[in-house]
Design a protein around this motif. Structure first.
Motif, PDB file in Angstrom:
ATOM      1  N   GLU A 113      36.150  25.129 -10.889  1.00 19.76           N
ATOM      2  CA  GLU A 113      36.031  25.454  -9.664  1.00 19.76           C
ATOM      3  C   GLU A 113      34.722  26.048  -9.468  1.00 19.76           C
ATOM      4  O   GLU A 113      34.125  26.152  -8.302  1.00 19.76           O
ATOM      5  CB  GLU A 113      37.413  26.479  -9.250  1.00 19.76           C
ATOM      6  CG  GLU A 113      37.505  26.882  -7.734  1.00 19.76           C
ATOM      7  CD  GLU A 113      38.751  27.558  -7.798  1.00 19.76           C
ATOM      8  OE1 GLU A 113      38.649  28.091  -6.384  1.00 19.76           O
ATOM      9  OE2 GLU A 113      39.701  28.050  -8.448  1.00 19.76           O
ATOM     10  N   ALA A 114      34.185  27.037 -10.093  1.00 21.34           N
ATOM     11  CA  ALA A 114      33.138  27.721  -9.960  1.00 21.34           C
ATOM     12  C   ALA A 114      31.913  26.761  -9.640  1.00 21.34           C
ATOM     13  O   ALA A 114      30.982  26.986  -8.974  1.00 21.34           O
ATOM     14  CB  ALA A 114      32.855  28.664 -11.354  1.00 21.34           C
ATOM     15  N   GLN A 169      29.824  26.539  -6.313  1.00 16.78           N
ATOM     16  CA  GLN A 169      28.321  26.868  -6.287  1.00 16.78           C
ATOM     17  C   GLN A 169      27.650  25.434  -5.679  1.00 16.78           C
ATOM     18  O   GLN A 169      26.739  25.764  -4.469  1.00 16.78           O
ATOM     19  CB  GLN A 169      27.606  26.772  -7.681  1.00 16.78           C
ATOM     20  CG  GLN A 169      26.024  27.004  -7.741  1.00 16.78           C
ATOM     21  CD  GLN A 169      26.024  28.323  -7.077  1.00 16.78           C
ATOM     22  OE1 GLN A 169      26.483  29.483  -7.414  1.00 16.78           O
ATOM     23  NE2 GLN A 169      25.003  28.376  -6.035  1.00 16.78           N
ATOM     24  N   LEU A 170      28.040  24.155  -5.860  1.00 17.82           N
ATOM     25  CA  LEU A 170      27.662  23.111  -4.960  1.00 17.82           C
ATOM     26  C   LEU A 170      27.975  23.353  -3.496  1.00 17.82           C
ATOM     27  O   LEU A 170      27.170  23.056  -2.865  1.00 17.82           O
ATOM     28  CB  LEU A 170      28.063  21.725  -5.581  1.00 17.82           C
ATOM     29  CG  LEU A 170      27.835  20.531  -4.892  1.00 17.82           C
ATOM     30  CD1 LEU A 170      26.256  20.407  -4.676  1.00 17.82           C
ATOM     31  CD2 LEU A 170      28.391  19.384  -5.359  1.00 17.82           C
ATOM     32  N   LEU A 171      29.135  23.712  -3.297  1.00 17.89           N
ATOM     33  CA  LEU A 171      29.504  23.885  -1.711  1.00 17.89           C
ATOM     34  C   LEU A 171      28.578  24.968  -1.106  1.00 17.89           C
ATOM     35  O   LEU A 171      28.019  24.845  -0.033  1.00 17.89           O
ATOM     36  CB  LEU A 171      30.903  24.509  -1.738  1.00 17.89           C
ATOM     37  CG  LEU A 171      31.940  23.482  -1.592  1.00 17.89           C
ATOM     38  CD1 LEU A 171      33.500  23.989  -1.726  1.00 17.89           C
ATOM     39  CD2 LEU A 171      31.954  22.549  -0.501  1.00 17.89           C
ATOM     40  N   GLN A 191      39.019  19.517  -8.529  1.00 17.91           N
ATOM     41  CA  GLN A 191      39.873  18.520  -8.912  1.00 17.91           C
ATOM     42  C   GLN A 191      39.539  17.094  -7.992  1.00 17.91           C
ATOM     43  O   GLN A 191      39.267  16.032  -8.429  1.00 17.91           O
ATOM     44  CB  GLN A 191      41.230  18.585  -9.344  1.00 17.91           C
ATOM     45  CG  GLN A 191      41.309  19.820 -10.605  1.00 17.91           C
ATOM     46  CD  GLN A 191      41.669  21.146 -10.069  1.00 17.91           C
ATOM     47  OE1 GLN A 191      41.012  21.413  -9.007  1.00 17.91           O
ATOM     48  NE2 GLN A 191      42.064  21.819 -10.804  1.00 17.91           N
ATOM     49  N   GLN A 192      39.731  17.349  -6.721  1.00 16.91           N
ATOM     50  CA  GLN A 192      39.865  16.371  -5.806  1.00 16.91           C
ATOM     51  C   GLN A 192      38.468  16.060  -5.507  1.00 16.91           C
ATOM     52  O   GLN A 192      37.900  14.798  -5.753  1.00 16.91           O
ATOM     53  CB  GLN A 192      40.535  16.861  -4.654  1.00 16.91           C
ATOM     54  CG  GLN A 192      41.685  16.859  -4.383  1.00 16.91           C
ATOM     55  CD  GLN A 192      42.253  17.721  -3.148  1.00 16.91           C
ATOM     56  OE1 GLN A 192      41.560  18.388  -2.617  1.00 16.91           O
ATOM     57  NE2 GLN A 192      43.649  17.656  -2.873  1.00 16.91           N
ATOM     58  N   ALA A 193      37.416  16.654  -5.768  1.00 19.04           N
ATOM     59  CA  ALA A 193      35.964  16.471  -5.373  1.00 19.04           C
ATOM     60  C   ALA A 193      35.371  15.676  -6.367  1.00 19.04           C
ATOM     61  O   ALA A 193      34.533  14.830  -6.175  1.00 19.04           O
ATOM     62  CB  ALA A 193      35.174  17.682  -5.251  1.00 19.04           C
ATOM     63  N   THR A 194      36.025  15.782  -7.869  1.00 22.50           N
ATOM     64  CA  THR A 194      35.546  15.056  -8.867  1.00 22.50           C
ATOM     65  C   THR A 194      36.593  14.087  -9.326  1.00 22.50           C
ATOM     66  O   THR A 194      36.107  13.205 -10.198  1.00 22.50           O
ATOM     67  CB  THR A 194      35.272  15.880 -10.200  1.00 22.50           C
ATOM     68  OG1 THR A 194      36.561  16.626 -10.428  1.00 22.50           O
ATOM     69  CG2 THR A 194      34.219  17.148  -9.790  1.00 22.50           C
TER      70      THR A 194
END
Length: 158
Positions: free
Chosen positions: A87-88, A92-94, A36-39
């Motif tokens: 979150e998945a 995956q990006l991480l 949520q923070q990442a987006t």
């Protein structure tokens, strides 16, 4: 220290485990960032996810160029992050980012020192050294943005 070892160390510093220059690194910042923070948008700034995608785009593209001898990436596609809705998808990006970070540093570490002064793919792109140093500098630039955006999000959510 040999040039390949020095460059690999600098890459690991910014991407995976360092604290010397920025007192943090991508891995540290991203692993404590929720999807949520990442987006989350902050004004007209890029999201943390978009910046992560952006750096990973170049890591993956340059790894491919090292292997194939062809540069097949373009700046105009470097922020084409597919939407992240879970979150998945963030994880995956991480995972892709961290794997490419490790592979990129490992690949540079295995290079022979005489390659660094050679043209990278085409003379118009400069040397291998210039391109690898460019990755380091570009990564620090966006790491600063990630850190500041993360602080702004934390402030807004408190």
């Amino acid at each position: 220290m040999a040039q390949n070892k020095t460059l690999a160390s600098r890459l690991r510093e910014v991407l995976l485990d360092g604290h010397w220059i920025a007192n943090t690194n991508y891995k540290e910042q991203l692993l404590k960032t929720s999807w949520q923070q990442a987006t989350q948008k902050v004004g007209n700034l890029n999201t943390i996810a978009a910046l992560t995608y952006h750096i990973n785009y170049y890591l993956a593209g340059l790894l491919n160029a090292f292997e194939s001898g062809k540069l097949e990436i373009s700046d105009k596609f470097s922020f084409n992050l597919p939407p992240i809705h879970s979150e998945a998808e963030w994880n995956q990006l991480l995972t892709d980012f961290l794997n490419n970070s490790e592979k990129f540093a490992d690949t540079v570490e295995q290079m022979q020192d005489d390659i660094f002064d050679q043209p990278f793919i085409d003379e118009k792109y400069g040397t291998f050294l210039r391109n690898i140093e460019g990755v380091i500098e570009h990564s620090y630039y966006h790491l600063g943005q990630v850190s500041l955006i993360r602080k702004m999000i934390m402030e807004c959510n408190n």
